[in-house]
Design a protein around this motif. Structure first.
Motif, short mmCIF file in Angstrom:
data_model
loop_
_atom_site.label_atom_id
_atom_site.label_comp_id
_atom_site.label_asym_id
_atom_site.label_seq_id
_atom_site.Cartn_x
_atom_site.Cartn_y
_atom_site.Cartn_z
N LEU A 135 0.84 -1.19 0.00
CA LEU A 135 0.00 0.00 0.00
C LEU A 135 0.88 1.25 0.00
CD1 LEU A 135 -3.12 0.98 0.65
CD2 LEU A 135 -2.05 1.59 2.83
N ARG A 136 0.67 2.10 -0.99
CA ARG A 136 1.48 3.32 -1.12
C ARG A 136 0.56 4.45 -1.61
NH1 ARG A 136 4.28 0.28 1.29
NH2 ARG A 136 6.48 -0.23 0.94
N THR A 137 -0.27 4.98 -0.72
CA THR A 137 -1.26 5.96 -1.12
C THR A 137 -0.68 7.35 -1.34
OG1 THR A 137 -1.78 6.30 1.21
CG2 THR A 137 -3.18 4.76 -0.03
N GLY A 138 0.42 7.67 -0.67
CA GLY A 138 1.07 8.96 -0.87
C GLY A 138 0.28 10.16 -0.38
N ASP A 139 -0.71 9.95 0.48
CA ASP A 139 -1.56 11.05 0.92
C ASP A 139 -1.40 11.38 2.40
OD1 ASP A 139 -2.67 8.76 1.94
OD2 ASP A 139 -4.71 9.17 1.28
N ASP A 180 -8.14 17.29 2.89
CA ASP A 180 -8.88 17.68 1.70
C ASP A 180 -9.95 16.65 1.30
OD1 ASP A 180 -7.03 15.75 1.00
OD2 ASP A 180 -6.68 16.57 -1.01
N ARG A 181 -9.89 15.45 1.88
CA ARG A 181 -10.81 14.40 1.45
C ARG A 181 -11.57 13.77 2.62
NH1 ARG A 181 -7.33 11.24 -0.70
NH2 ARG A 181 -7.43 9.57 0.84
N GLN A 206 -7.45 12.09 10.57
CA GLN A 206 -6.41 12.63 11.44
C GLN A 206 -6.64 12.27 12.91
OE1 GLN A 206 -5.06 16.60 11.26
NE2 GLN A 206 -4.09 16.34 9.25
N THR A 207 -7.87 12.13 13.31
CA THR A 207 -8.15 11.92 14.73
C THR A 207 -8.54 10.48 15.07
OG1 THR A 207 -10.46 12.61 14.37
CG2 THR A 207 -8.88 14.31 15.04
N MET A 208 -8.57 9.60 14.07
CA MET A 208 -8.90 8.20 14.35
C MET A 208 -7.78 7.55 15.17
SD MET A 208 -10.55 6.91 10.72
CE MET A 208 -10.94 5.27 11.36
#
Length: 334
Positions: free
Chosen positions: A146-150, A159-160, A165-167
């Protein structure tokens, strides 16, 4: 059949798009706490689930909201007498809650299908058929990188899907469960796991990188190597989210970031393309459409459903085993 959807966030767009393209479906309602988002779907808009169920009386309730609200939404669908409920993953907030919700649906006799769509991606369906037909001999190992780069920097995911961020649990609970289920689809149920998880981006709460080794009967293994900060070679990093290998005694299938599958025979250098890259509608090879079509066909023809809640509980059990393994640094049997 009339379909009503709960949720109109980022990923819900793929659900609405797929329902619109499926024949024999009326997209009858959309519910979201933000009425503007519900109205933006083009369906009759609501801010209250109960009001939507009373007004629309859908055959199918499609739940596309985060896990904390899954239990109450399923209960509302059951009370409304829908024919079937589809619920997005991750399924519920805990394994115990998922079990209670599963029992509730089973007692009501209402199919509850978890929207775990990666097994419906065309490259995984093709790889499964080729392996079952002996195309790579005896399958021995699966690998996905897995390499999502986000996931880099303080603005990662904002942005999506900003709630990422808080999970407290991110990589496995939100993302790697796709491959827990996909590996199960390809190899059957794993018997044990070993995991090494870590957080690389200090701006987020949960883990965003790690390695998970899955043990299967007959000496087979699968490796999930996930890192959301790094990328892979693809124009669209969200097509496959990374790269994969399906290895057997007579050949190796390679999955590239454009969604193509390439078969290299054992002992050879050149690989042949067995599934060409192409432009797909929707998300991830149109896997949302494929899953929703599968549910419609099951309801119409009385065929069994893949990933009914009672079966999917095993994926949640594996998830818990992965976190225990990483916490204690030990192999954990499932």
């Amino acid at each position: 059949m009339k379909v009503a959807c709960l949720g109109a966030g980022y990923f819900a767009q793929f659900h609405y798009d797929a329902w619109r393209r499926l024949s024999g479906v009326e997209l009858a309602g959309a519910c979201d706490h933000d009425i503007a988002k519900a109205e933006g779907t083009g369906a009759r808009a609501f801010t209250d689930l109960g009001a939507m169920l009373d007004a629309v009386r859908p055959d199918i309730l499609d739940i596309i909201i985060p896990p904390p609200s899954h239990a109450s939404a399923v209960a509302a669908g059951i009370a409304a007498g829908v024919q079937a409920i589809i619920c997005q993953k991750p399924f519920c907030s805990s394994l115990d809650e998922a079990g209670q919700v599963t029992d509730m649906a089973a007692s009501a006799g209402i199919p509850l299908i978890i929207h775990e769509n990666f097994r419906f991606q065309p490259w995984h369906r093709s790889a499964k058929k080729l392996m079952d037909d002996g195309g790579i001999g005896t399958p021995l190992q699966l690998t996905f990188r897995l390499r999502t780069g986000d996931g880099q920097g303080p603005d990662a995911y904002l942005d999506r899907q900003p709630y990422f961020q808080t999970m407290p649990r991110l990589l496995v609970h939100e993302t790697a469960v796709h491959w827990v289920d996909t590996f199960r689809f390809l190899f059957g149920r794993p018997t044990a796991v070993y995991a090494d998880l870590r957080r690389l981006n200090p701006a987020i709460s949960g883990e965003d990188a790690g390695h998970i080794l899955f043990e299967f009967p007959e000496g087979r293994r699968a490796l999930f190597d996930g890192n959301r900060l790094l990328d892979h070679a693809a124009e669209n990093h969200r097509m496959t989210l990374g790269e994969g290998l399906f290895e057997g005694t007579e050949g190796t299938l390679s999955l590239t970031g454009d969604g193509a599958l390439h078969l290299r025979r054992f002992g050879e250098v050149k690989a042949d393309t067995v599934l060409p890259a192409r432009e797909w509608s929707g998300f991830g090879g149109d896997c949302v459409y494929a899953l929703q079509r599968h549910v419609l066909e099951g309801l119409t023809n009385g065929l069994p459903f893949e990933n009914e809640a009672a079966d999917y509980l095993f994926v949640r059990e594996v998830e818990e085993a992965i976190y225990r393994s990483s916490e204690f640094g030990m192999r954990v049997e499932v």
